[in-house]
Design an enzyme around this catalytic site. Sequence first.
Site, PDB file in Angstrom:
ATOM      1  N   GLU A  81      -3.326  -3.171  -1.167  1.00 17.85           N
ATOM      2  CA  GLU A  81      -3.180  -1.900  -1.946  1.00 17.85           C
ATOM      3  C   GLU A  81      -3.833  -1.993  -3.346  1.00 17.85           C
ATOM      4  OE1 GLU A  81      -0.613   1.445  -2.823  1.00 17.85           O
ATOM      5  OE2 GLU A  81      -1.321   0.353  -0.780  1.00 17.85           O
TER       6      GLU A  81
ATOM      7  N   GLU B 177      -6.970 -19.551  -8.269  1.00 18.35           N
ATOM      8  CA  GLU B 177      -5.695 -19.506  -7.438  1.00 18.35           C
ATOM      9  C   GLU B 177      -5.443 -18.157  -7.087  1.00 18.35           C
ATOM     10  OE1 GLU B 177      -1.169 -21.100  -7.826  1.00 18.35           O
ATOM     11  OE2 GLU B 177      -1.466 -19.132  -9.086  1.00 18.35           O
TER      12      GLU B 177
END
Length: 212
Positions: free
Chosen positions: A40, A139
Site C-alpha cells: 500500500e 530494520e
Amino acid sequence: MMSNWETFLSPYNQAVEELKVKLKGLRDQYQRSSNHTPIEFVTGRVKPVTSILEKAKRKGIALDRLTEEMQDIAGIRIVCQFVNDIDTIVELITSRTDFTIKESRDYIKQKKDSGYRSYHMVISYPVHTIDGRKEVLVEVQIRTMAMNFWATIEHSLNYKYSGEIPDNIKQRLQRAAEAAFRLDEEMSKIKGEVREAQQIIIRNREESRRTN
C-alpha cells in the site's frame, strides 16, 4: 567517538532512500499489472541522534559498536491492506539478491505482550560511497494498515508516559490490538469471497459467449 554524526549517518540515509525507491518501484509494477498490489505504501527513517544515544545507554551498547549491534538505526516500513499480503511481501524481499537477510522476527504469529503485531526483518544493505562499499543494517517492518494504526497510537502513548503506560490503558490497548487483528482477518476473508465471486462471474460470461 562520534565527533561527526552526519558522516556516520550518511550511509544509513542513503540506504533508506535507495530502498524506498526500489520498493516503491515494485509497488508501481504491481499497479501497472492486473495483479493485486500487496504494497500500500512505504516509509523510511533514520533514528535521530538523541534516540540512538538513549537506546545505546538503555541497551548497554558502546558507541564504537553501533554499526554492529544496533539493528534499527535505519528503518523501512512497508504497509499493506491484508494479512496475507505480508507473506507475499516477505517472499518478494527474501527472493532479492541486492541485500542479505540477517534475521527475521514474526510478531504476527507470536505477538508481543503489549498486543503489538508486525513482521520484522533485519537486512544488510550495501551502500556504495566515495570510500568504497559499506554494509549497513536496516530494520524492515511489514504490517497491515490496522496494525500500523494501532502501533502508531501505542508509540505515542509510550512517548507521553515515558514508557510507563498505566495498566488500565495497557489493557485497553491489548483489547484494541485484538480487535484490529480480527478486523484484518475478516477483511482477508471478504477479499477471498469477492475474488471467488468475480471468478464465477467471469466463468459465467465465458460460458454465455460460447453458447450464444
